[in-house]
Design a protein around this motif. Structure first.
Motif, PDB file in Angstrom:
ATOM      1  N   GLU A   1       0.859  -1.189   0.000  1.00 51.97           N
ATOM      2  CA  GLU A   1       0.000   0.000   0.000  1.00 51.97           C
ATOM      3  C   GLU A   1       0.893   1.237   0.000  1.00 51.97           C
ATOM      4  O   GLU A   1       1.272   1.757   1.049  1.00 51.97           O
ATOM      5  CB  GLU A   1      -0.912  -0.017   1.230  1.00 51.97           C
ATOM      6  N   THR A   2       1.237   1.705  -1.201  1.00 45.82           N
ATOM      7  CA  THR A   2       2.165   2.832  -1.304  1.00 45.82           C
ATOM      8  C   THR A   2       1.542   4.152  -0.867  1.00 45.82           C
ATOM      9  O   THR A   2       2.264   5.124  -0.622  1.00 45.82           O
ATOM     10  CB  THR A   2       2.691   2.971  -2.747  1.00 45.82           C
ATOM     11  N   ASP A   3       0.210   4.197  -0.749  1.00 41.61           N
ATOM     12  CA  ASP A   3      -0.426   5.423  -0.262  1.00 41.61           C
ATOM     13  C   ASP A   3       0.030   5.761   1.154  1.00 41.61           C
ATOM     14  O   ASP A   3      -0.065   6.913   1.585  1.00 41.61           O
ATOM     15  CB  ASP A   3      -1.955   5.280  -0.273  1.00 41.61           C
ATOM     16  N   ALA A   4       0.524   4.752   1.866  1.00 38.37           N
ATOM     17  CA  ALA A   4       1.010   4.997   3.230  1.00 38.37           C
ATOM     18  C   ALA A   4       2.171   5.984   3.226  1.00 38.37           C
ATOM     19  O   ALA A   4       2.413   6.679   4.213  1.00 38.37           O
ATOM     20  CB  ALA A   4       1.438   3.686   3.886  1.00 38.37           C
ATOM     21  N   LEU A   5       2.896   6.060   2.111  1.00 36.61           N
ATOM     22  CA  LEU A   5       3.987   7.029   2.004  1.00 36.61           C
ATOM     23  C   LEU A   5       3.441   8.451   1.939  1.00 36.61           C
ATOM     24  O   LEU A   5       4.074   9.392   2.412  1.00 36.61           O
ATOM     25  CB  LEU A   5       4.826   6.744   0.758  1.00 36.61           C
ATOM     26  N   VAL A   6       2.256   8.587   1.352  1.00 41.06           N
ATOM     27  CA  VAL A   6       1.628   9.905   1.252  1.00 41.06           C
ATOM     28  C   VAL A   6       1.033  10.302   2.599  1.00 41.06           C
ATOM     29  O   VAL A   6       1.232  11.414   3.090  1.00 41.06           O
ATOM     30  CB  VAL A   6       0.528   9.908   0.172  1.00 41.06           C
ATOM     31  N   TYR A   7       0.316   9.358   3.223  1.00 41.34           N
ATOM     32  CA  TYR A   7      -0.361   9.652   4.481  1.00 41.34           C
ATOM     33  C   TYR A   7       0.550   9.491   5.690  1.00 41.34           C
ATOM     34  O   TYR A   7       0.192   9.880   6.801  1.00 41.34           O
ATOM     35  CB  TYR A   7      -1.575   8.732   4.639  1.00 41.34           C
ATOM     36  N   GLN A   8       1.746   8.886   5.468  1.00 39.56           N
ATOM     37  CA  GLN A   8       2.716   8.671   6.553  1.00 39.56           C
ATOM     38  C   GLN A   8       2.103   7.857   7.694  1.00 39.56           C
ATOM     39  O   GLN A   8       2.226   8.192   8.874  1.00 39.56           O
ATOM     40  CB  GLN A   8       3.250  10.007   7.071  1.00 39.56           C
ATOM     41  N   ILE A   9       1.426   6.777   7.321  1.00 33.09           N
ATOM     42  CA  ILE A   9       0.776   5.907   8.299  1.00 33.09           C
ATOM     43  C   ILE A   9       1.589   4.624   8.437  1.00 33.09           C
ATOM     44  O   ILE A   9       1.749   3.886   7.463  1.00 33.09           O
ATOM     45  CB  ILE A   9      -0.665   5.573   7.869  1.00 33.09           C
ATOM     46  N   PRO A  10       2.110   4.327   9.623  1.00 28.33           N
ATOM     47  CA  PRO A  10       2.880   3.094   9.826  1.00 28.33           C
ATOM     48  C   PRO A  10       2.022   1.855   9.611  1.00 28.33           C
ATOM     49  O   PRO A  10       0.789   1.896   9.747  1.00 28.33           O
ATOM     50  CB  PRO A  10       3.334   3.197  11.288  1.00 28.33           C
ATOM     51  N   GLY A  11       2.693   0.736   9.308  1.00 25.45           N
ATOM     52  CA  GLY A  11       1.981  -0.504   9.019  1.00 25.45           C
ATOM     53  C   GLY A  11       1.082  -0.980  10.144  1.00 25.45           C
ATOM     54  O   GLY A  11      -0.062  -1.392   9.919  1.00 25.45           O
ATOM     55  N   GLY A  12       1.602  -0.949  11.375  1.00 27.74           N
ATOM     56  CA  GLY A  12       0.793  -1.394  12.508  1.00 27.74           C
ATOM     57  C   GLY A  12      -0.443  -0.544  12.690  1.00 27.74           C
ATOM     58  O   GLY A  12      -1.516  -1.039  13.056  1.00 27.74           O
ATOM     59  N   MET A  13      -0.321   0.734  12.415  1.00 26.65           N
ATOM     60  CA  MET A  13      -1.459   1.643  12.538  1.00 26.65           C
ATOM     61  C   MET A  13      -2.485   1.357  11.445  1.00 26.65           C
ATOM     62  O   MET A  13      -3.699   1.406  11.685  1.00 26.65           O
ATOM     63  CB  MET A  13      -0.980   3.090  12.451  1.00 26.65           C
TER      64      MET A  13
ATOM     65  N   TYR B   1       1.675  17.236  15.336  1.00 24.58           N
ATOM     66  CA  TYR B   1       2.562  16.212  14.779  1.00 24.58           C
ATOM     67  C   TYR B   1       3.174  15.274  15.827  1.00 24.58           C
ATOM     68  O   TYR B   1       4.400  15.122  15.904  1.00 24.58           O
ATOM     69  CB  TYR B   1       3.677  16.864  13.958  1.00 24.58           C
ATOM     70  N   PRO B   2       2.339  14.615  16.627  1.00 28.82           N
ATOM     71  CA  PRO B   2       2.888  13.612  17.558  1.00 28.82           C
ATOM     72  C   PRO B   2       3.455  12.438  16.764  1.00 28.82           C
ATOM     73  O   PRO B   2       2.966  12.138  15.664  1.00 28.82           O
ATOM     74  CB  PRO B   2       1.665  13.188  18.375  1.00 28.82           C
ATOM     75  N   PRO B   3       4.473  11.764  17.274  1.00 32.57           N
ATOM     76  CA  PRO B   3       5.016  10.592  16.574  1.00 32.57           C
ATOM     77  C   PRO B   3       3.975   9.479  16.538  1.00 32.57           C
ATOM     78  O   PRO B   3       3.310   9.213  17.545  1.00 32.57           O
ATOM     79  CB  PRO B   3       6.232  10.202  17.422  1.00 32.57           C
ATOM     80  N   LEU B   4       3.830   8.833  15.392  1.00 29.12           N
ATOM     81  CA  LEU B   4       2.800   7.803  15.246  1.00 29.12           C
ATOM     82  C   LEU B   4       3.308   6.449  15.724  1.00 29.12           C
ATOM     83  O   LEU B   4       3.489   5.504  14.951  1.00 29.12           O
ATOM     84  CB  LEU B   4       2.330   7.737  13.792  1.00 29.12           C
ATOM     85  N   VAL B   5       3.542   6.374  17.017  1.00 30.01           N
ATOM     86  CA  VAL B   5       3.888   5.118  17.682  1.00 30.01           C
ATOM     87  C   VAL B   5       2.929   4.962  18.858  1.00 30.01           C
ATOM     88  O   VAL B   5       2.314   5.925  19.306  1.00 30.01           O
ATOM     89  CB  VAL B   5       5.353   5.107  18.175  1.00 30.01           C
TER      90      VAL B   5
ATOM     91  N   SER C   1      -3.157  -1.509   9.952  1.00 26.36           N
ATOM     92  CA  SER C   1      -3.925  -2.717  10.263  1.00 26.36           C
ATOM     93  C   SER C   1      -4.945  -2.448  11.360  1.00 26.36           C
ATOM     94  O   SER C   1      -6.053  -3.001  11.350  1.00 26.36           O
ATOM     95  CB  SER C   1      -2.986  -3.864  10.669  1.00 26.36           C
ATOM     96  N   ASN C   2      -4.603  -1.573  12.319  1.00 25.40           N
ATOM     97  CA  ASN C   2      -5.558  -1.212  13.373  1.00 25.40           C
ATOM     98  C   ASN C   2      -6.742  -0.434  12.805  1.00 25.40           C
ATOM     99  O   ASN C   2      -7.892  -0.643  13.207  1.00 25.40           O
ATOM    100  CB  ASN C   2      -4.870  -0.375  14.453  1.00 25.40           C
ATOM    101  N   LEU C   3      -6.470   0.483  11.877  1.00 27.16           N
ATOM    102  CA  LEU C   3      -7.544   1.257  11.256  1.00 27.16           C
ATOM    103  C   LEU C   3      -8.513   0.334  10.517  1.00 27.16           C
ATOM    104  O   LEU C   3      -9.738   0.490  10.607  1.00 27.16           O
ATOM    105  CB  LEU C   3      -6.963   2.286  10.283  1.00 27.16           C
ATOM    106  N   ILE C   4      -7.962  -0.617   9.798  1.00 35.52           N
ATOM    107  CA  ILE C   4      -8.804  -1.558   9.053  1.00 35.52           C
ATOM    108  C   ILE C   4      -9.664  -2.375  10.009  1.00 35.52           C
ATOM    109  O   ILE C   4     -10.861  -2.581   9.782  1.00 35.52           O
ATOM    110  CB  ILE C   4      -7.927  -2.473   8.179  1.00 35.52           C
ATOM    111  N   ALA C   5      -9.057  -2.820  11.115  1.00 34.97           N
ATOM    112  CA  ALA C   5      -9.808  -3.601  12.107  1.00 34.97           C
ATOM    113  C   ALA C   5     -10.944  -2.773  12.708  1.00 34.97           C
ATOM    114  O   ALA C   5     -12.062  -3.273  12.899  1.00 34.97           O
ATOM    115  CB  ALA C   5      -8.865  -4.097  13.197  1.00 34.97           C
ATOM    116  N   GLN C   6     -10.663  -1.507  13.019  1.00 34.64           N
ATOM    117  CA  GLN C   6     -11.695  -0.629  13.583  1.00 34.64           C
ATOM    118  C   GLN C   6     -12.862  -0.460  12.616  1.00 34.64           C
ATOM    119  O   GLN C   6     -14.032  -0.556  13.003  1.00 34.64           O
ATOM    120  CB  GLN C   6     -11.106   0.751  13.886  1.00 34.64           C
ATOM    121  N   LEU C   7     -12.538  -0.210  11.358  1.00 36.21           N
ATOM    122  CA  LEU C   7     -13.585   0.031  10.364  1.00 36.21           C
ATOM    123  C   LEU C   7     -14.391  -1.233  10.080  1.00 36.21           C
ATOM    124  O   LEU C   7     -15.613  -1.176   9.913  1.00 36.21           O
ATOM    125  CB  LEU C   7     -12.961   0.573   9.077  1.00 36.21           C
TER     126      LEU C   7
END
Length: 287
Positions: free
Chosen positions: A114-126, A159-163, A128-134
């Motif tokens: 999912e190369t869009d993650a480079l645009v949105y700057q969303i880490p992989g673990g995050m 801009y908090p770190p996405l961890v 998968s969590n978003l998908i699970a929530q939805l």
């Protein structure tokens, strides 16, 4: 999976020049960058990398162990891994993966690139969590909107770190914004605590309108949140007498009271379980 090869190289070189402990790198394969990132990190002196056996690799998981081991071996690095054993492990888990895919518990989307993650700057673990929530809210069709909303929320929060836990907090707020159709109509207690300063100071400028909307006349903290807390370690240690074996147990309880207490009690119960059984004498002539 949003760390690029050069970023990894520069980071590992800087760490190896300034710290004496082993340096390990963990990233995800979401964007497809991870194998290249790992190889560049190894060049910089990285002591270890996190991988996944091939049938469970890729996507929001880690790069495949077998391919990384093969590549590193060609480059002259000794990993201590053996191809035959890796194949046995992978063969064992293949049917298990199939079971989870067929049941829908493993979403094919998170296993792809999912190369869009480079645009949105969303880490992989995050991701998968978003998908699970939805999926849990029958709103997986809103994924693209949530992905676009996530960097907006992050910007508003300074801009908090996405961890963990910030990645979950930002993600939950982005989902809420999209599903309610109104930005910040519902605010989680964690986001409110963050805006008050209980999670530390934001790296960037937090949106003033958001602060006003959430806190009203209450002002964010200007000191470290920890300085407002009373020391509780020794008192907690006394309370846990008989349950906590060491200081680590006490700290676990302070951080996660219900979870730690449940674990402590189950640990104690496992020591005192009584099993009833009867020994019967076999009739003569039986084997």
């Amino acid at each position: 999976g949003i760390m690029g090869p050069q970023e990894a190289y520069d980071l590992i070189r800087a760490l190896k020049s300034n710290v004496k402990v082993p340096v390990f790198l963990h990233t995800h394969s979401t964007t497809g960058l991870a194998p290249m990132t790992y190889l560049k990190a190894v060049h910089a002196g990285c002591d270890g990398i996190d991988t996944a056996i091939s049938c469970f690799s890729g996507g929001t998981s880690q790069p495949h162990t077998e391919s990384m081991q093969y590549s590193l071996k060609q480059m002259g690095y000794e990993t201590g891994l053996h191809e035959k054993v890796l194949k046995e492990i992978n063969d064992y888990f293949k049917p298990i993966k199939s079971k989870y895919v067929e049941s829908g518990q493993m979403d094919a989307f998170v296993m792809g690139t999912e190369t869009d993650a480079l645009v949105y700057q969303i880490p992989g673990g995050m991701l998968s969590n978003l998908i699970a929530q939805l999926k849990a809210q029958n709103a997986i069709d809103k994924l693209d909107e949530v992905l676009a909303e996530t960097p907006v929320v992050r910007k508003d929060l300074g801009y908090p770190p996405l961890v963990t836990p910030m990645s979950q907090m930002v993600g939950v707020q982005a989902v809420a914004n999209v599903l309610t159709g109104e930005r910040y109509k519902n605010i989680s207690k964690e986001i409110k605590a963050y805006l008050k300063g209980e999670y530390g100071f934001a790296p960037g400028q937090v949106d003033e309108e958001l602060i006003q909307k959430v806190l009203g006349d209450e002002k964010p903290m200007t000191t470290r949140f920890a300085e407002t807390l009373e020391p509780i370690f020794e008192e907690t240690k006394k309370q846990l007498a008989g349950l906590a074996y060491n200081d680590e147990d006490v700290l676990s309880y302070i951080a996660f009271p219900p979870v730690a207490e449940k674990y402590f009690r189950e640990r104690e119960e496992s020591k005192t379980k009584v099993v009833d059984y009867i020994i019967q004498k076999k009739p003569e002539g039986t084997v």
